[in-house]
Write a protein that holds these residues in place. Structure first.
Motif, PDB file in Angstrom:
ATOM      1  N   THR A  32      37.508  39.943  48.937  1.00 47.18           N
ATOM      2  CA  THR A  32      36.908  38.648  48.635  1.00 47.18           C
ATOM      3  C   THR A  32      37.510  38.077  47.366  1.00 47.18           C
ATOM      4  O   THR A  32      37.328  38.616  46.271  1.00 47.18           O
ATOM      5  N   PHE A  33      38.251  36.967  47.524  1.00 51.15           N
ATOM      6  CA  PHE A  33      38.974  36.304  46.441  1.00 51.15           C
ATOM      7  C   PHE A  33      39.256  34.867  46.849  1.00 51.15           C
ATOM      8  O   PHE A  33      39.116  34.507  48.021  1.00 51.15           O
ATOM      9  N   VAL A  34      39.752  34.102  45.895  1.00 52.69           N
ATOM     10  CA  VAL A  34      40.460  32.866  46.198  1.00 52.69           C
ATOM     11  C   VAL A  34      41.937  33.231  46.364  1.00 52.69           C
ATOM     12  O   VAL A  34      42.545  33.833  45.460  1.00 52.69           O
ATOM     13  N   TYR A  35      42.491  32.882  47.516  1.00 52.88           N
ATOM     14  CA  TYR A  35      43.887  33.193  47.825  1.00 52.88           C
ATOM     15  C   TYR A  35      44.734  31.943  47.613  1.00 52.88           C
ATOM     16  O   TYR A  35      44.410  30.873  48.145  1.00 52.88           O
ATOM     17  N   SER A  36      45.826  32.108  46.859  1.00 54.28           N
ATOM     18  CA  SER A  36      46.697  30.982  46.540  1.00 54.28           C
ATOM     19  C   SER A  36      48.125  31.277  46.976  1.00 54.28           C
ATOM     20  O   SER A  36      48.590  32.421  46.914  1.00 54.28           O
ATOM     21  N   CYS A  37      48.802  30.232  47.352  1.00 49.47           N
ATOM     22  CA  CYS A  37      50.189  30.290  47.791  1.00 49.47           C
ATOM     23  C   CYS A  37      51.104  29.922  46.624  1.00 49.47           C
ATOM     24  O   CYS A  37      50.764  29.036  45.828  1.00 49.47           O
ATOM     25  N   ASN A  38      52.229  30.598  46.526  1.00 51.75           N
ATOM     26  CA  ASN A  38      53.206  30.315  45.472  1.00 51.75           C
ATOM     27  C   ASN A  38      54.585  30.172  46.080  1.00 51.75           C
ATOM     28  O   ASN A  38      54.970  30.926  46.975  1.00 51.75           O
ATOM     29  N   ALA A  39      55.329  29.189  45.585  1.00 56.27           N
ATOM     30  CA  ALA A  39      56.736  29.008  45.962  1.00 56.27           C
ATOM     31  C   ALA A  39      57.592  29.160  44.723  1.00 56.27           C
ATOM     32  O   ALA A  39      57.354  28.488  43.715  1.00 56.27           O
TER      33      ALA A  39
ATOM     34  N   GLN B 294      46.345  25.030  45.779  1.00 58.79           N
ATOM     35  CA  GLN B 294      45.031  24.927  45.143  1.00 58.79           C
ATOM     36  C   GLN B 294      44.133  26.111  45.463  1.00 58.79           C
ATOM     37  O   GLN B 294      43.118  26.326  44.784  1.00 58.79           O
ATOM     38  N   GLY B 295      44.490  26.872  46.476  1.00 58.38           N
ATOM     39  CA  GLY B 295      43.721  28.062  46.819  1.00 58.38           C
ATOM     40  C   GLY B 295      42.736  27.839  47.949  1.00 58.38           C
ATOM     41  O   GLY B 295      42.283  26.719  48.200  1.00 58.38           O
ATOM     42  N   THR B 296      42.412  28.935  48.628  1.00 57.13           N
ATOM     43  CA  THR B 296      41.415  28.908  49.692  1.00 57.13           C
ATOM     44  C   THR B 296      40.542  30.156  49.554  1.00 57.13           C
ATOM     45  O   THR B 296      41.036  31.263  49.311  1.00 57.13           O
ATOM     46  N   GLN B 297      39.247  29.967  49.713  1.00 58.14           N
ATOM     47  CA  GLN B 297      38.293  31.056  49.495  1.00 58.14           C
ATOM     48  C   GLN B 297      38.208  31.946  50.734  1.00 58.14           C
ATOM     49  O   GLN B 297      38.042  31.451  51.854  1.00 58.14           O
ATOM     50  N   VAL B 298      38.285  33.238  50.503  1.00 56.39           N
ATOM     51  CA  VAL B 298      38.055  34.236  51.543  1.00 56.39           C
ATOM     52  C   VAL B 298      36.877  35.101  51.090  1.00 56.39           C
ATOM     53  O   VAL B 298      36.919  35.685  50.000  1.00 56.39           O
ATOM     54  N   THR B 299      35.855  35.147  51.914  1.00 59.97           N
ATOM     55  CA  THR B 299      34.675  35.950  51.613  1.00 59.97           C
ATOM     56  C   THR B 299      34.443  36.941  52.744  1.00 59.97           C
ATOM     57  O   THR B 299      34.323  36.538  53.904  1.00 59.97           O
ATOM     58  N   VAL B 300      34.399  38.220  52.388  1.00 60.73           N
ATOM     59  CA  VAL B 300      34.176  39.273  53.379  1.00 60.73           C
ATOM     60  C   VAL B 300      32.797  39.874  53.114  1.00 60.73           C
ATOM     61  O   VAL B 300      32.575  40.526  52.099  1.00 60.73           O
ATOM     62  N   SER B 301      31.884  39.609  54.024  1.00 63.85           N
ATOM     63  CA  SER B 301      30.508  40.043  53.810  1.00 63.85           C
ATOM     64  C   SER B 301      29.786  40.129  55.140  1.00 63.85           C
ATOM     65  O   SER B 301      30.049  39.348  56.060  1.00 63.85           O
TER      66      SER B 301
ATOM     67  N   SER C 237      54.977  33.499  48.260  1.00 63.85           N
ATOM     68  CA  SER C 237      54.083  34.613  47.951  1.00 63.85           C
ATOM     69  C   SER C 237      52.632  34.180  48.086  1.00 63.85           C
ATOM     70  O   SER C 237      52.317  32.991  48.009  1.00 63.85           O
ATOM     71  N   TRP C 238      51.803  35.175  48.268  1.00 62.55           N
ATOM     72  CA  TRP C 238      50.352  34.994  48.206  1.00 62.55           C
ATOM     73  C   TRP C 238      49.822  35.820  47.035  1.00 62.55           C
ATOM     74  O   TRP C 238      50.220  36.971  46.828  1.00 62.55           O
ATOM     75  N   TYR C 239      48.916  35.189  46.294  1.00 66.90           N
ATOM     76  CA  TYR C 239      48.207  35.846  45.208  1.00 66.90           C
ATOM     77  C   TYR C 239      46.710  35.639  45.430  1.00 66.90           C
ATOM     78  O   TYR C 239      46.304  34.771  46.214  1.00 66.90           O
ATOM     79  N   ARG C 240      45.917  36.415  44.738  1.00 71.79           N
ATOM     80  CA  ARG C 240      44.469  36.239  44.845  1.00 71.79           C
ATOM     81  C   ARG C 240      43.829  36.420  43.471  1.00 71.79           C
ATOM     82  O   ARG C 240      44.362  37.120  42.609  1.00 71.79           O
ATOM     83  N   GLN C 241      42.653  35.791  43.324  1.00 74.15           N
ATOM     84  CA  GLN C 241      42.046  35.739  41.998  1.00 74.15           C
ATOM     85  C   GLN C 241      40.547  35.542  42.110  1.00 74.15           C
ATOM     86  O   GLN C 241      40.062  34.816  42.995  1.00 74.15           O
ATOM     87  N   LEU C 242      39.818  36.193  41.219  1.00 69.55           N
ATOM     88  CA  LEU C 242      38.404  35.914  41.036  1.00 69.55           C
ATOM     89  C   LEU C 242      38.257  35.008  39.827  1.00 69.55           C
ATOM     90  O   LEU C 242      39.087  35.044  38.918  1.00 69.55           O
ATOM     91  N   PRO C 243      37.199  34.176  39.781  1.00 74.74           N
ATOM     92  CA  PRO C 243      36.998  33.270  38.640  1.00 74.74           C
ATOM     93  C   PRO C 243      36.997  34.033  37.320  1.00 74.74           C
ATOM     94  O   PRO C 243      36.289  35.038  37.168  1.00 74.74           O
ATOM     95  N   GLY C 244      37.807  33.578  36.389  1.00 73.36           N
ATOM     96  CA  GLY C 244      37.852  34.205  35.080  1.00 73.36           C
ATOM     97  C   GLY C 244      38.664  35.479  35.006  1.00 73.36           C
ATOM     98  O   GLY C 244      38.761  36.086  33.935  1.00 73.36           O
ATOM     99  N   LYS C 245      39.244  35.885  36.142  1.00 71.54           N
ATOM    100  CA  LYS C 245      40.028  37.122  36.174  1.00 71.54           C
ATOM    101  C   LYS C 245      41.499  36.807  36.351  1.00 71.54           C
ATOM    102  O   LYS C 245      41.883  35.707  36.730  1.00 71.54           O
TER     103      LYS C 245
END
Length: 118
Positions: free
Chosen positions: A90-97, A110-117, A35-43
């Protein structure tokens, strides 16, 4: 030792595309739901997409029709093709197994940053 290593994040303009990869090691990859999940800091982390060992897929409503999850069991890698990206992606995207039948066999990258701007 289990490792999930994401790559492919970066800065992209609205309407652009990115392809995320998550390379797994230390697990019987083909048995796992990825799976892929995404997260903002503190969220709270939010679900994006998943793919089972049988290649059944599921998507969050916010990404349906724009994102595609796929897997290559020979390469122990799961992908997330992201098209028509929006600033709200725009989030940090993380992989889950996650092993669907064994409790506790759940791992995160550990996550990878995606920024759309623009």
């Amino acid at each position: 030792q289990v490792q999930l290593v994401e790559s492919g994040g970066g800065l992209v303009q609205p309407g652009g595309s990115l392809r995320l990869s998550c390379a797994a090691s230390g697990i019987f990859f083909s048995f796992y739901t990825m799976s892929w999940y995404r997260q903002l800091p503190g969220k709270q982390r939010e679900f994006v997409a998943s793919i089972t060992s049988g290649a059944s897929t599921n998507y969050a409503d916010s990404v349906k029709g724009r994102f595609t999850i796929s897997r290559d069991n020979a390469e122990n890698t799961v992908y997330l093709q992201m098209n028509d990206l929006k600033p709200e992606d725009t989030f940090v995207y993380s992989c889950n197994a996650n092993h669907p039948r064994l409790v506790g066999y759940n791992y995160w990258g550990q996550g990878t940053q995606v920024t759309v701007s623009s």
